[in-house]
Write an enzyme that holds these catalytic residues in place. Structure first.
Site, PDB file in Angstrom:
ATOM      1  N   GLU A 121       0.822  -1.215   0.000  1.00  0.00           N
ATOM      2  CA  GLU A 121       0.000   0.000   0.000  1.00  0.00           C
ATOM      3  C   GLU A 121       0.854   1.262   0.000  1.00  0.00           C
ATOM      4  O   GLU A 121       0.402   2.316  -0.417  1.00  0.00           O
ATOM      5  CB  GLU A 121      -0.949   0.005   1.213  1.00  0.00           C
ATOM      6  CG  GLU A 121      -2.139  -0.917   1.027  1.00  0.00           C
ATOM      7  CD  GLU A 121      -3.300  -0.644   1.989  1.00  0.00           C
ATOM      8  OE1 GLU A 121      -3.128   0.102   2.964  1.00  0.00           O
ATOM      9  OE2 GLU A 121      -4.379  -1.210   1.756  1.00  0.00           O
TER      10      GLU A 121
ATOM     11  N   LYS B  79     -13.806  -0.283  -3.832  1.00  0.00           N
ATOM     12  CA  LYS B  79     -14.865   0.108  -2.891  1.00  0.00           C
ATOM     13  C   LYS B  79     -16.014   0.774  -3.635  1.00  0.00           C
ATOM     14  O   LYS B  79     -17.177   0.468  -3.396  1.00  0.00           O
ATOM     15  CB  LYS B  79     -14.322   1.083  -1.845  1.00  0.00           C
ATOM     16  CG  LYS B  79     -13.459   0.443  -0.781  1.00  0.00           C
ATOM     17  CD  LYS B  79     -13.185   1.472   0.312  1.00  0.00           C
ATOM     18  CE  LYS B  79     -12.085   1.036   1.228  1.00  0.00           C
ATOM     19  NZ  LYS B  79     -11.613   2.109   2.097  1.00  0.00           N
TER      20      LYS B  79
HETATM   21  O1  PA5 Z   1      -3.128   1.133   5.838  1.00  0.00           O
HETATM   22  C1  PA5 Z   1      -4.261   1.528   5.698  1.00  0.00           C
HETATM   23  O2  PA5 Z   1      -4.567   2.719   5.848  1.00  0.00           O
HETATM   24  C2  PA5 Z   1      -5.385   0.592   5.345  1.00  0.00           C
HETATM   25  O3  PA5 Z   1      -4.922  -0.700   5.109  1.00  0.00           O
HETATM   26  C3  PA5 Z   1      -6.410   0.531   6.460  1.00  0.00           C
HETATM   27  O4  PA5 Z   1      -5.802   0.070   7.629  1.00  0.00           O
HETATM   28  C4  PA5 Z   1      -7.578  -0.373   6.086  1.00  0.00           C
HETATM   29  O5  PA5 Z   1      -8.111   0.009   4.857  1.00  0.00           O
HETATM   30  C5  PA5 Z   1      -8.654  -0.311   7.155  1.00  0.00           C
HETATM   31  O6  PA5 Z   1      -9.145   0.976   7.290  1.00  0.00           O
HETATM   32  P1  PA5 Z   1      -9.968   1.429   8.557  1.00  0.00           P
HETATM   33  O7  PA5 Z   1      -9.140   1.239   9.765  1.00  0.00           O
HETATM   34  O8  PA5 Z   1     -10.310   2.852   8.296  1.00  0.00           O
HETATM   35  O9  PA5 Z   1     -11.205   0.551   8.619  1.00  0.00           O
END
Ligand code: PA5
EC number: 5.3.1.9
Length: 446
Positions: A286, A421
């Site tokens: 990510e 999403k």
């Molecule tokens: O690293 C990140 O920001 C993402 O992987 C989030 O942790 C993940 O999408 C979960 O998001 P949230 O904690 O808002 O539910």
């Protein structure tokens, strides 16, 4: 005690001079990070977290963990991505991949809300039958669909079992300090809340309540984790690559990427590291994979995967390098006795600890893969304990940030995650997505 970079097996692929040539770029990345002038500079709260974490909240986390262990046989941890991987990685690494089957005086822990599999959910629900349950729901945004759906199910379960008031005593929320549906609900119902700071992104949040509460419930020493991270914060603050193993690792990855190695395989020889590798994959994927750039992070556990992926690594497309986690001291060892009749011809392995055999498997693999044209980076981990875990988390977080800056991307956003999403909301008929729904359905039926 520290994660140490060992570049001894890289000689056939890159010279030390190539690494040192990256010193100015590394220094620039370091300065951008520490002076908060780089991309995503509003998400740097993790950088000094081991020093500046909220001590009052930390004490509340420890208390809540004790309470959960007195009130529940099972803790359900609801979260996805950065809101679950770090805790699960820590528990499997520090306790065991078989944590739930261990004889112990802490609650079993199951992770839900990271998929929408009905079978998975039903199986966890049936595990909860006849047992006392508590829930830790974790979502920074407080709006992510998968965990929100799972929370709806477990909130109902708790309310049926314990009544609305009783359920409130068993729901622990980890979320934003002010925003999001989860925060609103928590405030309305008076759930105990822990905060994910605005400037700490999901995948950099394992050293906050996100990771620390479930890890503490599992009986791990979270103070030792923070102390290990603090040691890393100090030790890895030198901008000079020659003095900084974290930066050597980041720069080596970048140099190999520039030579066409677009895949990194995080390798360990102990299954307890398996979820840690999942955490690493999310952190780097990510953070780096954007703007049509980035190293694809993957993982393998050897010897298991030597009998599957091993063929490809040795002989297939030459697209990857490996990063070996060389765990110097396993949590437990096993002495291999000699057999008086040597019935299986294996006495050449006997009269030594099994870790010695595992070490030779690693050396043999590194030599074979190096010969097969796969560069091997080695990261040495002295042993597995809370302190080392904290150190290692910080090491990888910082390596990831520096790697992102070397690549020229923002390591702290994840715009690509939004595409699925939007489609999901449209296909599921979420209000406001009507036009997109029609368009997508037309594409599906073509
Ligand atoms: O690293 C990140 O920001 C993402 O992987 C989030 O942790 C993940 O999408 C979960 O998001 P949230 O904690 O808002 O539910």
């Amino acid at each position: 005690m520290a994660v140490t970079f060992n570049g001894n097996y890289l000689k056939d692929f890159m010279s030390e001079e190539e690494l040192w040539a990256l010193a100015p770029a590394v220094k620039a990345a370091h300065d951008a990070l520490h002076q908060k002038t780089g991309l995503g500079n509003d998400f740097l709260g993790w950088l000094d977290l081991p020093t500046n974490y909220d001590k009052e909240e930390f004490a509340r986390i420890q208390k809540a963990a004790e309470k959960i262990n007195t009130q529940a046989d099972v803790l359900i941890v609801i979260g996805i991505g950065g809101s679950y991987l770090g805790a699960r990685a820590a528990i499997e690494l520090l306790r065991s991949p078989f944590y739930n089957n261990l004889k112990k005086d802490t609650a079993d822990i199951y992770f839900v809300g990271n998929n929408v599999s009905p079978s998975y959910l039903q199986e966890v629900l049936s595990i909860c039958e006849g047992r006392d349950v508590a829930v830790n729901v974790i979502s920074k945004s407080g709006t992510t669909t998968e965990p929100a759906l799972a929370f709806r199910v477990f909130k109902n379960l708790l309310e049926k079992k314990y009544g609305e008031e009783g359920a409130k005593e068993r729901i622990y929320c980890t979320t934003d300090k002010a925003r999001g549906t989860l925060k609103e609900l928590a405030d309305k119902n008076g759930y105990e809340c822990f905060v994910i700071a605005d400037d700490v992104g999901g995948r950099y949040s394992v050293l906050t309540a996100v990771g620390l509460l479930p890890i503490a419930v599992a009986g791990c020493d979270i103070k030792a984790i923070m102390d290990g991270a603090k040691e890393a914060e100090n030790a890895l603050s030198d901008s000079n690559i020659e003095q900084n193993d974290c930066y050597k690792y980041a720069a080596t990855r970048f140099a190999l990427y520039q030579k066409g190695k677009g895949v990194e395989i995080m390798v360990s020889f102990d299954p307890c590291f398996g979820m840690m590798a999942e955490w690493y994959k999310q952190l780097f994927a990510e953070s780096e994979g954007k703007d049509n750039k980035g190293i694809y992070p993957s993982s393998a556990t050897f010897s298991t995967d030597l009998h599957s992926l091993g063929q490809f690594i040795q002989d297939g497309s030459r697209i990857m390098f490996e990063t070996f986690m060389d765990i110097k001291k396993p949590k437990q060892d096993f002495f291999i006795d000699a057999d008086p009749n040597n019935f299986d011809g294996l006495n050449f392995l006997s009269n030594q600890e099994m870790s010695k055999v595992n070490g030779k498997v690693m050396e043999a693999t590194i030599l074979a893969h190096t010969e097969g044209g796969v560069p091997s980076v080695v990261l040495e981990l002295p042993e597995i304990n809370e302190h080392e875990f904290g150190y290692m988390v910080y090491f990888f977080e910082k390596a990831c940030a520096i790697s992102g800056y070397l690549l020229g991307v923002n390591p702290f956003d994840q715009p690509g995650v939004e595409s699925y999403k939007k489609n999901m909301f449209a296909l599921l008929g979420k209000p406001g997505y009507e036009a997109q729904k029609a368009e997508l359905e037309a594409r599906i039926s073509k």
